[in-house]
Design an enzyme around this catalytic site. Structure first.
Site, PDB file in Angstrom:
ATOM      1  N   CYS A   1      51.772  15.061 130.602  1.00 12.44           N
ATOM      2  CA  CYS A   1      53.175  14.737 130.329  1.00 12.44           C
ATOM      3  C   CYS A   1      53.353  13.246 130.048  1.00 12.44           C
ATOM      4  O   CYS A   1      53.009  12.394 130.869  1.00 12.44           O
ATOM      5  CB  CYS A   1      54.050  15.161 131.507  1.00 12.44           C
ATOM      6  SG  CYS A   1      55.790  14.713 131.301  1.00 12.44           S
TER       7      CYS A   1
ATOM      8  N   ARG B   1      56.752  10.913 132.214  1.00  4.16           N
ATOM      9  CA  ARG B   1      56.760  10.889 133.678  1.00  4.16           C
ATOM     10  C   ARG B   1      57.473   9.703 134.316  1.00  4.16           C
ATOM     11  O   ARG B   1      57.553   9.615 135.540  1.00  4.16           O
ATOM     12  CB  ARG B   1      55.319  10.931 134.191  1.00  4.16           C
ATOM     13  CG  ARG B   1      54.694  12.292 134.079  1.00  4.16           C
ATOM     14  CD  ARG B   1      53.256  12.248 134.528  1.00  4.16           C
ATOM     15  NE  ARG B   1      52.329  11.930 133.452  1.00  4.16           N
ATOM     16  CZ  ARG B   1      51.056  11.612 133.625  1.00  4.16           C
ATOM     17  NH1 ARG B   1      50.577  11.534 134.844  1.00  4.16           N
ATOM     18  NH2 ARG B   1      50.265  11.363 132.592  1.00  4.16           N
TER      19      ARG B   1
ATOM     20  N   TRP C   1      63.903  16.702 129.010  1.00  5.00           N
ATOM     21  CA  TRP C   1      64.507  16.835 127.686  1.00  5.00           C
ATOM     22  C   TRP C   1      63.396  16.777 126.662  1.00  5.00           C
ATOM     23  O   TRP C   1      62.244  16.448 126.983  1.00  5.00           O
ATOM     24  CB  TRP C   1      65.562  15.755 127.433  1.00  5.00           C
ATOM     25  CG  TRP C   1      65.087  14.349 127.659  1.00  5.00           C
ATOM     26  CD1 TRP C   1      64.309  13.595 126.840  1.00  5.00           C
ATOM     27  CD2 TRP C   1      65.363  13.543 128.816  1.00  5.00           C
ATOM     28  NE1 TRP C   1      64.086  12.369 127.409  1.00  5.00           N
ATOM     29  CE2 TRP C   1      64.724  12.308 128.615  1.00  5.00           C
ATOM     30  CE3 TRP C   1      66.090  13.745 129.993  1.00  5.00           C
ATOM     31  CZ2 TRP C   1      64.785  11.274 129.547  1.00  5.00           C
ATOM     32  CZ3 TRP C   1      66.149  12.718 130.918  1.00  5.00           C
ATOM     33  CH2 TRP C   1      65.503  11.501 130.689  1.00  5.00           C
TER      34      TRP C   1
ATOM     35  N   GLU D   1      57.853  17.454 119.595  1.00  8.21           N
ATOM     36  CA  GLU D   1      57.519  18.787 120.125  1.00  8.21           C
ATOM     37  C   GLU D   1      58.105  19.866 119.219  1.00  8.21           C
ATOM     38  O   GLU D   1      57.495  20.899 118.971  1.00  8.21           O
ATOM     39  CB  GLU D   1      58.088  18.966 121.541  1.00  8.21           C
ATOM     40  CG  GLU D   1      57.509  18.023 122.577  1.00  8.21           C
ATOM     41  CD  GLU D   1      58.085  18.309 123.952  1.00  8.21           C
ATOM     42  OE1 GLU D   1      59.092  17.668 124.311  1.00  8.21           O
ATOM     43  OE2 GLU D   1      57.564  19.197 124.649  1.00  8.21           O
TER      44      GLU D   1
HETATM   45  N1  ARG Z   1      56.251  21.553 124.270  1.00 13.19           N
HETATM   46  C1  ARG Z   1      57.116  22.544 124.844  1.00 13.19           C
HETATM   47  C2  ARG Z   1      58.129  23.019 123.808  1.00 13.19           C
HETATM   48  O1  ARG Z   1      58.139  22.522 122.727  1.00 13.19           O
HETATM   49  C3  ARG Z   1      57.859  22.011 126.039  1.00 13.19           C
HETATM   50  C4  ARG Z   1      57.038  21.296 127.088  1.00 13.19           C
HETATM   51  C5  ARG Z   1      57.848  20.405 127.993  1.00 13.19           C
HETATM   52  N2  ARG Z   1      58.496  19.378 127.243  1.00 13.19           N
HETATM   53  C6  ARG Z   1      59.395  18.504 127.730  1.00 13.19           C
HETATM   54  N3  ARG Z   1      59.926  17.652 126.932  1.00 13.19           N
HETATM   55  N4  ARG Z   1      59.707  18.500 129.008  1.00 13.19           N
HETATM   56  O2  ARG Z   1      58.951  23.861 124.043  1.00 13.19           O
END
Ligand code: ARG
Length: 392
Positions: free
Chosen positions: A85, A88, A257, A262
């Site tokens: 992560c 953090r 968030w 991602e």
């Molecule tokens: N990578 C995952 C997604 O796209 C979520 C993982 C957690 N990501 C976060 N920003 N807390 O759905």
């Protein structure tokens, strides 16, 4: 209370206690309590006394109950220790919701809805974890089969193509077999599958007003809106086991968030997810006749611009990979000043676009297993993939 035996002199217990998977491990309990008392000094009950209580409780019942302070600390440190992560820095402000006394699927559903409400917070996303009952000897804990509380369904179509999120193909089959009436659109939010203590799984819809979603638009290319893309606001992982001081919490959904990449560089783009680069490139009128036009890269950057722009315009918290990279390195420096090692997995920390122009790229990291932590075990993975005995 007898506080005499401080475990160091009774190694036999360490080994015997791991024989049964749901019996709490003395060694891990002691390690965790020691850490808790070292990092959170001035506890009302001194370390040796608390350890004595826990040892007696494990001896008598095979397990022990964390105090709410231990639970909150354990969950926050589990986040701090999550080597994949990048986000953090805010570990210590995680909102920890204690749901250990909740047992029925109906109640679990209600509290998962409440989790989403607290996390969404009208767009100002808050990191939240809801912790449900742990595994105890002879009584398996409740679980949620979904990998995330909110995730889109995926359907294999007649012509072999996929509609929706290809990562959800198997799980979508599972929920359909459990009776879910699939709308069969590209962005159908899957229902929750809740399995209470050894019972048959039950399907629950999430009320649509709890599922904040953002339509994707581009600040300079209005035609992007015509693709009718969207993404949900809250990434809430629901299939990882939280382990604190030898106690397993298989149902402890947590969220932060999104970082834009991602969604814009993975979820909408990976060939085994929404696979949208060719569509985006065509929409932008890019020359796709040769790889050397770098149409993929250009489409990718514009899609990421669109994601960040859309979330911001909708008033939903999101962050970009440049900012997160810098924040992560300041977090790492601060942790080191506090005498702690930050374990990090380079391949997860470096963003999937523009790696080399973010500072996290240009160094190596320690990689060690630190406890408490979150784990994705085969059992949870199997459920999310639909490979569970209940359905096959
Ligand atoms: N990578 C995952 C997604 O796209 C979520 C993982 C957690 N990501 C976060 N920003 N807390 O759905």
């Amino acid at each position: 209370m007898d506080t005499e035996p401080l475990l160091a002199g009774s190694p036999d217990r360490y080994t015997s206690s791991v024989a049964s998977s749901s019996t709490a491990d003395f060694g891990e309990a002691e390690e965790f309590l020691r850490q808790f008392h070292a990092e959170q000094p001035r506890r009302p009950v001194p370390f040796t006394e608390r350890l004595g209580q826990v040892v007696a409780e494990i001896d008598a019942t095979g397990t022990y109950r964390h105090t709410s302070e231990e639970l909150a600390f354990g969950a926050r440190v589990a986040w701090r220790n999550s080597s994949r992560c990048i986000g953090r820095a805010y570990w210590n402000s995680l909102r920890v919701v204690d749901r250990r006394d909740v047992t029925t699927p109906e109640e679990i559903h209600r509290h998962l809805c409440d989790h989403l409400r607290q996390a969404t917070n009208a767009g100002r996303i808050r990191p939240v974890i809801s912790i449900f009952a742990p595994d105890t000897p002879g009584r398996p804990a409740a679980r949620v089969w979904n990998a995330q509380l909110i995730k889109y369904a995926g359907y294999r179509q007649q012509d072999g193509t996929v509609l929706g999120d290809a990562a959800s193909l198997d799980f979508t089959d599972v929920v359909r077999k459990l009776g879910w009436q699939a709308p069969q659109g590209p962005f159908d939010v899957l229902p929750l599958v809740i399995e209470a203590a050894g019972d048959k799984p039950q399907v629950f819809e999430l009320p649509s007003d709890l599922i904040r979603q953002v339509p994707i638009t581009h600040p300079d290319h209005p035609q992007i809106a015509d693709l009718a893309l969207r993404w949900y606001a809250v990434p809430a992982i629901s299939n990882m086991r939280l382990r604190i001081g030898g106690i397993d919490y298989p149902l402890a959904p947590f969220n932060g968030w999104y970082m834009g990449t991602e969604i814009g560089a993975r979820n909408l783009v990976d060939e085994d997810r929404f696979n949208l680069l060719p569509t985006v490139a065509e929409c932008l009128g890019l020359d796709t006749s040769s790889e050397t036009t770098l149409w993929r890269d250009r489409a990718l950057v514009e899609l990421n611009v669109a994601v960040l722009h859309s979330f911001t315009a909708a008033g939903v918290t999101i962050s970009d990979h440049h900012t997160e990279s810098r924040l992560f390195l300041s977090h790492l420096a601060r942790e080191e000043r506090n005498g702690r090692t930050v374990s990090a997995d380079w391949s997860w920390i470096v963003p999937p676009i523009s790696g080399g122009i973010t500072p996290v790229f240009h160094r190596y990291y320690d990689q060690i297993e630190q406890r408490p932590n979150f784990y994705l075990d085969d059992e949870a993975r199997a459920r999310s993939l639909g490979q569970c005995p209940h359905t096959h």
